[in-house]
Design an enzyme around this catalytic site. Structure first.
Site, PDB file in Angstrom:
ATOM      1  CG  ASP A   1       8.241   1.293  -1.548  1.00  0.00           C
ATOM      2  OD1 ASP A   1       9.543   0.759  -1.860  1.00  0.00           O
ATOM      3  OD2 ASP A   1       7.293   1.352  -2.529  1.00  0.00           O
TER       4      ASP A   1
ATOM      5  CB  CYS B   1      11.272   6.899  -1.070  1.00  0.00           C
ATOM      6  SG  CYS B   1      10.154   6.501   0.425  1.00  0.00           S
TER       7      CYS B   1
ATOM      8  N   GLY C   1       1.377   2.578  -5.645  1.00  0.00           N
ATOM      9  CA  GLY C   1       1.219   3.199  -6.876  1.00  0.00           C
ATOM     10  C   GLY C   1       2.281   1.835  -7.687  1.00  0.00           C
TER      11      GLY C   1
ATOM     12  CB  ALA D   1      -0.632  -0.554   1.326  1.00  0.00           C
TER      13      ALA D   1
END
Length: 441
Positions: A319, A372, A261, A258
């Site tokens: 991620d 990120c 993207g 979640a």
């Protein structure tokens, strides 16, 4: 070309009052900017253009906070007492409009001073008025000589980036963070990309992402959003799925998936995706996002450190949650909310997630790990640790052609490390660390 916006009246006092509440929500209540919006009742009563102004004002103030405080200090005989925090915040908002938003001085000063009564600091209206008028008169000279990139970056981040990348690169990173970012989006049907580029007046980046300039209005008001033709996603965020290679017809398990993207990207490329996330609420958001795009994926609500699939996996994308210091250009509130202790705490969780993903990986299978974050502790150091623990897992170096021909974003070890100033003339990128790993067959 993008559709022209009709002229609208200048934002009024309520939008500035909302911006003040957002700023106080971040700095005083330690909420993210998005969370502060959710806790600001007056936000719901604002028109779209007033919401845009309030968000922009709050974000600009956070982005330039060090400079603003230095300029204000130059206009005061002595520092404001802690109990006058509201006065400090009003000065910041007024100065931000004058110095960095091209707001007419009379509106920036007058409307900001008028807010003093509403926040019960009316006794200091004369101080507010005098300081803001001086800033309006002497703005350039008051900014002169200030080391803006360093001032606007918390010391612990500046020192960490200097140690990791060198002072010149740390300065380039911080300079990019001072700029309002563009709006990036990905088209669902890649055959329609050229048509949407022309219709919206966008620029196409080397990795295929389309980009609109800074200051673009709410994307939900643009053509194609309601129809599910595209979704918003920074160009760098679109790189991790690319490193899985051709996924059409293949099963991909995305861990910590979640809000979705990268899930959308994989599904649009023809993959059969299982999205795993511990938050049922965030998974609902993921499903809603996919539904708008007329895409679909299976979901599992589970703690990735505990969950095990019924069989070993050929393709995994992890991620991982992180400090998100790589997204400061879009989320300047992060610089004011994160603390040094957050980095090792996140690294501990990320290491647990990486080890779990490695246990799931089939012989010959590929694992892509991404964060990120600009902090090496959350990236390359963890991957090196994992490789030392697993002799049957190795790096698969990335070729620059796989990420749009960005050689500066490929490390000596073959990992991807995008930095905010990469593609700087075109608006920069979010900072991502990405490693591609493979278990020997």
């Amino acid at each position: 070309m993008s559709e022209p916006e009709s002229p609208e009246p200048a934002p009024g006092r309520e939008s500035r009052r909302a911006a003040l509440e957002l700023l106080r929500g971040v700095l005083r209540k330690h909420r993210t900017l998005e969370d502060a919006i959710g806790h600001t009742p007056r936000w719901r009563n604002l028109e779209a253009r007033d919401r845009a102004f309030a968000r922009h004002l709050a974000a600009t103030t956070l982005r330039r906070l060090g400079q603003l405080d230095a300029v204000i200090a130059r206009c005061l005989d002595r520092p404001l007492k802690p109990k006058l925090a509201a006065v400090q915040d009003l000065l910041r908002l007024g100065a931000a409009q004058v110095l960095f938003m091209d707001t007419p001085a009379h509106a920036a000063v007058g409307e900001t001073v008028a807010l003093a009564v509403g926040v019960r600091v009316g006794a200091h209206r004369n101080l507010l008025n005098a300081v803001l008028r001086r800033i309006a008169r002497e703005g350039d000279s008051l900014l002169d000589g200030l080391d803006a990139p360093h001032l606007n970056t918390p010391d612990w981040l500046w020192q960490g980036w200097t140690a990791a990348y060198g002072e010149a690169t740390a300065r380039a990173i911080a300079e990019q963070h001072m700029q309002e970012p563009p709006l990036d989006f990905t088209v669902v049907e890649q055959t329609d990309r050229e048509a949407w580029r022309e219709r919206l007046g966008a620029r196409e980046l080397p990795m295929g992402t389309l980009r609109l300039p800074p200051g673009t209005r709410d994307p939900r008001r643009l053509p194609g959003y309601d129809d599910g033709a595209w979704w918003v996603q920074d160009a760098a965020a679109g790189l991790p799925p690319k490193l899985l290679g051709e996924v059409r017809g293949k099963r991909v398990v995305e861990l910590c998936a979640a809000p979705g993207g990268k899930t959308a990207q994989l599904v649009a490329q023809g993959a059969e995706v299982l999205a795993v996330d511990r938050s049922t609420e965030r998974l609902r958001q993921l499903v809603d996002n996919l539904n708008r795009l007329s895409l679909g994926a299976a979901t599992v609500a589970a703690d990735v450190t505990q969950w095990q699939p019924p069989e070993k996996l050929e393709n995994i994308l992890l991620d991982a949650p992180c400090t998100a210091t790589g997204t400061l250009r879009r989320h300047p509130d992060i610089a004011r909310l994160k603390q040094p202790a957050d980095v090792p705490a996140m690294a501990e969780l990320q290491m647990a997630l990486l080890r779990s993903a490695a246990r799931m990986l089939a012989p010959g299978g590929t694992l892509v790990y991404a964060v990120c974050s600009l902090e090496p502790t959350e990236g390359v150091e963890l991957v090196d640790t994992l490789l030392a623990e697993h002799g049957d897992i190795e790096r698969v170096p990335v070729d620059p052609a796989e990420i749009g021909g960005l050689p500066e974003a490929v490390t000596a070890a073959g990992d991807v490390r995008t930095l905010p100033h990469h593609l700087g003339e075109q608006g920069g990128l979010d900072a991502f660390y990405i490693a591609r790993l493979r278990r020997s067959a």
